[in-house]
Motif scaffolding. Structure first.
Motif, PDB file in Angstrom:
ATOM      1  N   SER A 192     -13.092  -8.167  -2.699  1.00  0.00           N
ATOM      2  CA  SER A 192     -12.490  -8.957  -3.792  1.00  0.00           C
ATOM      3  C   SER A 192     -11.079  -8.480  -4.155  1.00  0.00           C
ATOM      4  O   SER A 192     -10.347  -9.168  -4.858  1.00  0.00           O
ATOM      5  CB  SER A 192     -13.384  -8.913  -5.032  1.00  0.00           C
ATOM      6  N   ASP A 193     -10.670  -7.292  -3.666  1.00  0.00           N
ATOM      7  CA  ASP A 193      -9.298  -6.827  -3.890  1.00  0.00           C
ATOM      8  C   ASP A 193      -8.309  -7.508  -2.948  1.00  0.00           C
ATOM      9  O   ASP A 193      -7.086  -7.379  -3.125  1.00  0.00           O
ATOM     10  CB  ASP A 193      -9.201  -5.301  -3.671  1.00  0.00           C
ATOM     11  N   ALA A 222      -4.376  -1.303   6.167  1.00  0.00           N
ATOM     12  CA  ALA A 222      -4.978  -0.054   5.680  1.00  0.00           C
ATOM     13  C   ALA A 222      -4.993   1.004   6.779  1.00  0.00           C
ATOM     14  O   ALA A 222      -4.706   2.185   6.531  1.00  0.00           O
ATOM     15  CB  ALA A 222      -6.399  -0.322   5.182  1.00  0.00           C
ATOM     16  N   ALA A 223      -5.308   0.603   8.014  1.00  0.00           N
ATOM     17  CA  ALA A 223      -5.363   1.557   9.128  1.00  0.00           C
ATOM     18  C   ALA A 223      -3.995   2.196   9.367  1.00  0.00           C
ATOM     19  O   ALA A 223      -3.892   3.414   9.551  1.00  0.00           O
ATOM     20  CB  ALA A 223      -5.854   0.855  10.390  1.00  0.00           C
ATOM     21  N   ILE A 282       0.842  -1.209   0.000  1.00  0.00           N
ATOM     22  CA  ILE A 282       0.000   0.000   0.000  1.00  0.00           C
ATOM     23  C   ILE A 282       0.877   1.258   0.000  1.00  0.00           C
ATOM     24  O   ILE A 282       0.631   2.212  -0.743  1.00  0.00           O
ATOM     25  CB  ILE A 282      -0.945  -0.009   1.220  1.00  0.00           C
ATOM     26  N   LEU A 283       1.918   1.256   0.839  1.00  0.00           N
ATOM     27  CA  LEU A 283       2.810   2.425   0.915  1.00  0.00           C
ATOM     28  C   LEU A 283       3.498   2.665  -0.427  1.00  0.00           C
ATOM     29  O   LEU A 283       3.630   3.806  -0.882  1.00  0.00           O
ATOM     30  CB  LEU A 283       3.852   2.218   2.023  1.00  0.00           C
ATOM     31  N   ARG A 284       3.910   1.566  -1.085  1.00  0.00           N
ATOM     32  CA  ARG A 284       4.551   1.705  -2.412  1.00  0.00           C
ATOM     33  C   ARG A 284       3.561   2.265  -3.426  1.00  0.00           C
ATOM     34  O   ARG A 284       3.919   3.080  -4.277  1.00  0.00           O
ATOM     35  CB  ARG A 284       5.109   0.355  -2.885  1.00  0.00           C
ATOM     36  N   ALA A 285       2.301   1.807  -3.341  1.00  0.00           N
ATOM     37  CA  ALA A 285       1.270   2.298  -4.271  1.00  0.00           C
ATOM     38  C   ALA A 285       1.037   3.795  -4.087  1.00  0.00           C
ATOM     39  O   ALA A 285       0.578   4.479  -5.003  1.00  0.00           O
ATOM     40  CB  ALA A 285      -0.031   1.523  -4.070  1.00  0.00           C
ATOM     41  N   ARG A 326      -6.450   0.601  -2.140  1.00  0.00           N
ATOM     42  CA  ARG A 326      -7.010  -0.331  -3.132  1.00  0.00           C
ATOM     43  C   ARG A 326      -5.903  -0.896  -4.036  1.00  0.00           C
ATOM     44  O   ARG A 326      -5.796  -2.108  -4.228  1.00  0.00           O
ATOM     45  CB  ARG A 326      -8.051   0.410  -3.986  1.00  0.00           C
ATOM     46  N   ASP A 327      -5.069  -0.020  -4.582  1.00  0.00           N
ATOM     47  CA  ASP A 327      -4.030  -0.472  -5.522  1.00  0.00           C
ATOM     48  C   ASP A 327      -3.014  -1.371  -4.833  1.00  0.00           C
ATOM     49  O   ASP A 327      -2.572  -2.376  -5.399  1.00  0.00           O
ATOM     50  CB  ASP A 327      -3.319   0.738  -6.148  1.00  0.00           C
ATOM     51  N   GLY A 328      -2.668  -1.018  -3.595  1.00  0.00           N
ATOM     52  CA  GLY A 328      -1.695  -1.826  -2.861  1.00  0.00           C
ATOM     53  C   GLY A 328      -2.209  -3.218  -2.561  1.00  0.00           C
ATOM     54  O   GLY A 328      -1.474  -4.207  -2.668  1.00  0.00           O
TER      55      GLY A 328
END
Length: 472
Positions: free
Chosen positions: A286-287, A303-304, A137-140, A317-319
């Motif tokens: 579904s992600d 996510a939190a 997530i962080l990379r995204a 979402r992308d991560g």
């Protein structure tokens, strides 16, 4: 020595306890900074002698076969995480008024003044997956990050390397937290708490207290599991910075200051304006890969922490979409004659196995190995209605068999009286015999693997190989 960075090691007498994967780098790093380093190690086998020779060539003193005696002149002890707190060496150190640091504490003290903040994760189960999701997530979000710590990437290497990071996703075990008194994360999560490693910690209370250390001094968010009250209790007990918030995650609809799930969507009611009224959509269930309940919980925790660091919703979402789980974590191996074969060899304790069993409706369960002091009544009672059959392997399988007799007497059980590596092939063949189309054959052993295999990876590999043999 205080609790901040340490800059002057010249001539300081440091004893490193243990030659393990963290002991050797610690000894080298301290020696390179001018410390007078002595390594003590209980073992004195060929491998230890080889490692000792490498260190002695650098000018580091190594004492093999004597990990109990405190070397004269010691000013600080740096220990590998596995050494138990009740070791005589540590008793002597405490009596002498010495500090004892682990590899995480050493990395924390050695980091530079502009070091990246740490987003930290602990828990009985799900740590590695959550940290990897968090890093994804962080990379995204375009941030330079790495998944480090108990995950196999040395924190010392990352902290002292040339790479500059924006933020680190850090997995911490209860052992590491026990020996990291001055660690202060930006934000941290305790995913869950269940009895584990009690032989090391001595009691459930001591184990929970060590997990809870991760919240000490948090700046923005202490993330807890709303379904696991013990994690929330740890937040209440933590001494945090002014303004730091408790943020819960739940598989239900979230309340204010929580992340949760509504109609198949992961939503945030913690890091939004006017959280009493508003919610932010983050991703769809579904992600999440795979979308098993406990893995959705991992995704919400990741996510939190990312949102606590200011990451936008689209990056969550992308991560999650970009993330692929490690092998042997609810990995789908094959479908044979309408039966799904799932490898969750990583389920090495009852808590992990329960999460795995909860993900399927009709299961032929392959279980057993080294119990590590665990009991199985609660696991079997909660999962009984899902079990079509059970195949037991490994040293402590009788403990599971007795729980099955008590709580699932009608479920057919095959007890393979074997602990050789070839037993896995027989177990898969027996499971195939018990399974019908629509069932899931699930390797979720609820036990450690070392009675039969080098590690859980090898156990999972043996299961996958046996399954592929069925389809041949």
């Amino acid at each position: 020595m205080g609790s901040g960075q340490v800059t002057d090691w010249q001539g300081k007498h440091v004893t490193v306890a243990g030659l393990g994967v963290s002991g050797i780098p610690a000894a080298k790093v301290l020696h390179a900074r001018g410390a007078v380093v002595t390594v003590v190690n209980d073992g004195d086998d060929a491998r230890a002698r080889e490692q000792a020779a490498e260190l002695e060539a650098l000018g580091i003193t190594v004492r093999l076969g004597d990990g109990a005696t405190l070397p004269a002149g010691t000013e600080l002890i740096v220990t590998t995480p596995g050494w138990k707190p009740d070791k005589p060496l540590f008793t002597a150190a405490r009596e002498a008024g010495l500090e004892i640091w682990g590899d995480v504490e050493l990395a924390w003290r050695l980091r530079g003044p502009d070091a990246a903040p740490w987003l930290a994760v602990t828990g009985t189960n799900g740590k590695t997956t959550t940290v990897q999701m968090l890093a994804s997530i962080l990379r995204a979000a375009g941030l330079k990050t790495a998944a480090v710590g108990n995950i196999g990437v040395s924190l010392l290497d990352v902290v002292l390397g040339d790479e500059q990071y924006d933020v680190l996703a850090v997995e911490l075990s209860s052992y590491q937290l026990h020996w990291a008194p001055s660690l202060r994360a930006h934000s941290a999560a305790v995913l869950n708490l269940a009895p584990d490693h009690l032989d090391w910690h001595g009691s459930m209370e001591a184990y929970a207290a060590d997990k809870g250390r991760i919240y000490e001094g948090n700046r923005v968010a202490c993330v807890y599991n709303a379904a696991d009250k013990a994690t929330e209790d740890l937040v209440r007990e933590a001494d945090v910075e002014e303004g730091c918030r408790a943020v819960g995650f739940t598989l239900s609809a979230p309340g204010p200051s929580q992340l949760g799930v509504v109609d198949g969507i992961l939503v945030d009611r913690a890091f939004v304006e006017n959280r009493q009224q508003n919610a932010q959509e983050l991703a769809e269930v579904s992600d999440v890969n795979p979308p098993a309940p406990h893995n959705i919980a991992n995704a919400l925790a990741a996510a939190a922490l990312a949102r606590a660091f200011g990451v936008p919703a689209a990056a969550v979402r992308d991560g999650l979409r970009n993330f692929t789980p490690d092998a042997h974590r609810i990995a789908h191996v094959a479908d044979v004659a309408g039966v799904a074969y799932i490898d969750d060899s990583k389920a090495t304790n009852t808590h992990a196995a329960q999460a795995s069993l909860a993900a399927y409706e009709s299961i032929v369960w392959i279980a057993g190995g080294l119990a590590k002091g665990a009991t199985f009544d609660e696991l079997v009672a909660k999962s009984a209605k899902r079990l079509r059959g059970v195949v037991l392997i490994g040293k402590d399988r009788a403990l599971i068999r007795e729980a099955l007799v008590r709580h699932a007497p009608e479920v057919p059980v095959v007890d393979l009286d074997r602990t050789d590596t070839g037993a896995m092939l027989a177990a898969v063949q027996e499971a195939q015999r018990l399974a019908a189309a629509g069932d899931t054959v699930l390797l979720a052993p609820a036990c450690a693997s070392m009675d039969m295999f080098a590690n859980y990876n090898k156990r999972g590999d043996a299961f996958a190989a046996a399954v592929r043999g069925l389809g041949a």
